[in-house]
Design an enzyme around this catalytic site. Structure first.
Site, PDB file in Angstrom:
ATOM      1  N   ARG A 144     -15.538 -14.623 -10.969  1.00 40.05           N
ATOM      2  CA  ARG A 144     -15.813 -13.993 -12.115  1.00 40.05           C
ATOM      3  C   ARG A 144     -16.883 -14.514 -13.184  1.00 40.05           C
ATOM      4  O   ARG A 144     -17.191 -13.990 -14.223  1.00 40.05           O
ATOM      5  CB  ARG A 144     -14.722 -13.328 -13.141  1.00 40.05           C
ATOM      6  CG  ARG A 144     -13.496 -12.628 -12.261  1.00 40.05           C
ATOM      7  CD  ARG A 144     -13.906 -11.363 -11.726  1.00 40.05           C
ATOM      8  NE  ARG A 144     -12.967 -10.699 -11.067  1.00 40.05           N
ATOM      9  CZ  ARG A 144     -12.912  -9.760 -10.144  1.00 40.05           C
ATOM     10  NH1 ARG A 144     -14.071  -9.415  -9.837  1.00 40.05           N
ATOM     11  NH2 ARG A 144     -11.846  -9.055  -9.955  1.00 40.05           N
ATOM     12  N   LYS A 164     -23.519 -11.492   1.747  1.00 40.96           N
ATOM     13  CA  LYS A 164     -22.369 -10.529   1.348  1.00 40.96           C
ATOM     14  C   LYS A 164     -22.932  -9.059   1.181  1.00 40.96           C
ATOM     15  O   LYS A 164     -23.723  -8.896   0.225  1.00 40.96           O
ATOM     16  CB  LYS A 164     -21.737 -10.843   0.615  1.00 40.96           C
ATOM     17  CG  LYS A 164     -20.646 -10.077  -0.019  1.00 40.96           C
ATOM     18  CD  LYS A 164     -19.237  -9.786   0.918  1.00 40.96           C
ATOM     19  CE  LYS A 164     -18.466  -8.623   0.250  1.00 40.96           C
ATOM     20  NZ  LYS A 164     -17.345  -8.964  -0.595  1.00 40.96           N
ATOM     21  N   HIS A 213     -17.820  -5.811   3.234  1.00 43.16           N
ATOM     22  CA  HIS A 213     -16.902  -4.880   2.754  1.00 43.16           C
ATOM     23  C   HIS A 213     -16.942  -3.585   3.408  1.00 43.16           C
ATOM     24  O   HIS A 213     -18.009  -2.772   2.774  1.00 43.16           O
ATOM     25  CB  HIS A 213     -16.729  -4.907   1.122  1.00 43.16           C
ATOM     26  CG  HIS A 213     -15.843  -4.022   0.596  1.00 43.16           C
ATOM     27  ND1 HIS A 213     -14.979  -4.465  -0.331  1.00 43.16           N
ATOM     28  CD2 HIS A 213     -15.420  -2.579   0.753  1.00 43.16           C
ATOM     29  CE1 HIS A 213     -13.953  -3.488  -0.741  1.00 43.16           C
ATOM     30  NE2 HIS A 213     -14.091  -2.743  -0.155  1.00 43.16           N
ATOM     31  N   HIS A 233     -11.375  -8.203   4.728  1.00 38.50           N
ATOM     32  CA  HIS A 233      -9.966  -7.521   4.595  1.00 38.50           C
ATOM     33  C   HIS A 233      -9.740  -6.217   5.240  1.00 38.50           C
ATOM     34  O   HIS A 233      -9.570  -5.203   4.606  1.00 38.50           O
ATOM     35  CB  HIS A 233      -9.987  -7.153   3.155  1.00 38.50           C
ATOM     36  CG  HIS A 233     -11.106  -6.982   2.200  1.00 38.50           C
ATOM     37  ND1 HIS A 233     -11.956  -6.006   2.710  1.00 38.50           N
ATOM     38  CD2 HIS A 233     -11.701  -7.254   1.090  1.00 38.50           C
ATOM     39  CE1 HIS A 233     -12.878  -5.689   2.084  1.00 38.50           C
ATOM     40  NE2 HIS A 233     -12.807  -6.532   0.833  1.00 38.50           N
ATOM     41  N   ASP A 293      -9.153 -12.798  -0.779  1.00 37.13           N
ATOM     42  CA  ASP A 293      -9.591 -11.781  -1.896  1.00 37.13           C
ATOM     43  C   ASP A 293      -9.056 -11.943  -3.051  1.00 37.13           C
ATOM     44  O   ASP A 293      -8.752 -10.878  -3.872  1.00 37.13           O
ATOM     45  CB  ASP A 293      -9.589 -10.475  -0.969  1.00 37.13           C
ATOM     46  CG  ASP A 293     -10.559  -9.499  -1.908  1.00 37.13           C
ATOM     47  OD1 ASP A 293     -11.311  -9.838  -2.527  1.00 37.13           O
ATOM     48  OD2 ASP A 293     -10.228  -8.092  -1.805  1.00 37.13           O
ATOM     49  N   GLY A 319      -7.998  -5.171  -7.779  1.00 37.01           N
ATOM     50  CA  GLY A 319      -7.966  -6.617  -7.413  1.00 37.01           C
ATOM     51  C   GLY A 319      -6.743  -7.460  -8.119  1.00 37.01           C
ATOM     52  O   GLY A 319      -6.282  -7.107  -9.068  1.00 37.01           O
TER      53      GLY A 319
END
Length: 442
Positions: A65, A148, A180, A234, A305, A324
């Site tokens: 973050r 990513k 993702h 994931h 994650d 999350g």
């Protein structure tokens, strides 16, 4: 007599070849040898009798973050949590504010981590329509594990939902990229389900199996066309695991402890939005399929994650609640508990949390206990019975979905490059993390 900096004595050491009692000698932050060593040959000796000495966990998916949302997490607290949980290196994701899309934003994160990071680190660069054409340069930045890509709901221009943009991104580089895989088009079509119900119990119905399967099929096709290996993050569905088992030449696979541990609908009734993540926790048939994929060797990596939000943010009405939860600190203790309960072997756990990440991302000198490798260790007591609590969590947001859970297996000490950063649930030393090195960019 050869002089070392540290000897770990009499631990049960997980080497690539065996798990057996031996000493580990450390010098200049590297493993100098394995075998039997005189305690007089080093100024510091740690008696590891009764403990297992595992390679430090490499958590290849965290969200810390910083910059932009330091009220819920930052690099300092995130890496403290890592150290508390036996994690010695983290790979952090690009959906911060500003997004990590340029050498400048990437270098800013590296500089922040060099000041405040308790463990070693690497930072992904995001692939988007905005920076395509330069990604073949950016993927080789020092301390970058690769590119990513977000196919489903993310931040601003970091979302690459259409095949045309994705194909351009994939053509612009060579290294394995992380994705993702949720189909944004289907998410948009089905958002009304979440809005009508107004409770997280429909999170896995809104973001259903088909949402994941469509995206995974699309990215596999595009990866083959581009001749580019892909790492699918994931993975949550039985259907995807069947598909991925047929595509192991091009694809590597991650699962999270959350999808192996929690189960729908129970978790949503018990935890509400604290169990909300993307892709979602699913029903038992999917959880069983993930465990089967681990047994069958389809899964390469376990990543946490780790994606924290404050409890105030989680208390908003669904679906305004952010997805999350914390996870970097609980990754290893949760998986050790699964070892205790017979779901996987300790050897397989080591493969999934250290050797697997090293192989997938071609990490230099990490991921195994072998001479010449970095002296990164998690010292664990497989018989220790503990209770996970919010008070133990070092993350800035201060909570875990596993509050109150009893586990067997606990991390007693963490060492990064031969230095203790945690002993007996207390952080020691200080921030001394360094960028992870990759073979392609040495």
């Amino acid at each position: 007599m050869t002089s070392y900096d540290l000897i770990l004595k009499n631990g049960t050491v997980a080497t690539p070849g065996a798990i057996e009692v031996m000493d580990v000698a450390v010098k200049d932050g590297k493993i100098a040898g394995l075998g039997s060593y005189d305690a007089d040959s080093a100024p510091e000796v740690f008696d590891a009798t009764g403990l297992h000495v595992l390679p430090g966990v490499i958590d290849t998916q965290v969200h810390f973050r910083e910059p932009g949302a330091e009220h819920k997490e930052d690099i300092a607290h995130g890496t403290m949590a890592a150290a508390m949980g036996g994690v010695t290196a983290i790979f952090e994701m690009p959906n911060t504010n500003p997004l990590t899309l340029t050498p400048e934003t990437h270098a800013d994160k590296i500089a922040r981590a060099e000041k405040g990071g308790w463990v070693d680190f690497a930072f992904f660069v995001g692939g988007s329509a905005e920076n395509v054409g330069k990604l073949h340069e950016y993927e080789n930045l020092p301390g970058c594990p690769g590119i990513k890509v977000f196919m489903g709901s993310s931040t601003g221009t970091l979302l690459a939902k259409d095949d045309e943009t994705l194909a351009k991104i994939l053509a612009d580089g060579r290294r394995r990229f992380a994705v993702h895989a949720e189909d944004e088009y289907r998410l948009e079509e089905r958002k009304h389900i979440a809005e009508a119900e107004g409770h997280p119990r429909v999170h896995n119905i809104w973001r259903d199996e088909e949402t994941a399967v469509r995206a995974t099929n699309r990215i596999l096709k595009l990866s083959r066309e581009a001749g580019r290996p892909v790492h699918i993050l994931h993975v949550t569905t039985a259907e995807e695991m069947d598909i991925l088992a047929r595509n192991k030449d091009v694809a590597t696979v991650e699962v999270t402890p959350n999808h192996l541990t929690l189960v729908a609908p129970d978790c949503y009734e018990e935890l509400g939005s604290r169990a909300q993540m993307n892709p979602p926790v699913r029903e038992e048939r999917h959880r069983a399929a993930l465990w089967r994929a681990i047994e069958q060797g389809v899964v390469d990596v376990i990543g946490s994650d780790h994606a924290p939000h404050t409890l105030e943010e989680k208390a908003k009405p669904y679906p305004q609640t952010p997805s999350g939860m914390t996870g970097v600190q609980t990754l290893l203790v949760n998986m050790l508990n699964h070892v205790h309960e017979g779901r996987l072997s300790l050897r397989r756990l080591v493969e999934l949390t250290s050797a697997g990440p090293q192989r997938v991302y071609n990490i230099a000198c990490k991921g195994r206990i072998a001479s010449g490798y970095d002296a990164d260790f998690a010292l664990v007591d497989l018989k220790a019975k503990r209770t996970i609590t919010n008070d133990w969590i070092a993350s800035k947001c201060g909570w875990t979905p596993y509050d109150g859970k009893q586990v067997t297996g606990w991390v007693m000490a963490t060492l990064v490059r031969g230095k203790f950063v945690m002993r007996e649930d207390e952080l020691v030393g200080g921030p001394s993390g360094k960028p992870v090195r990759f073979v392609e960019t040495l």
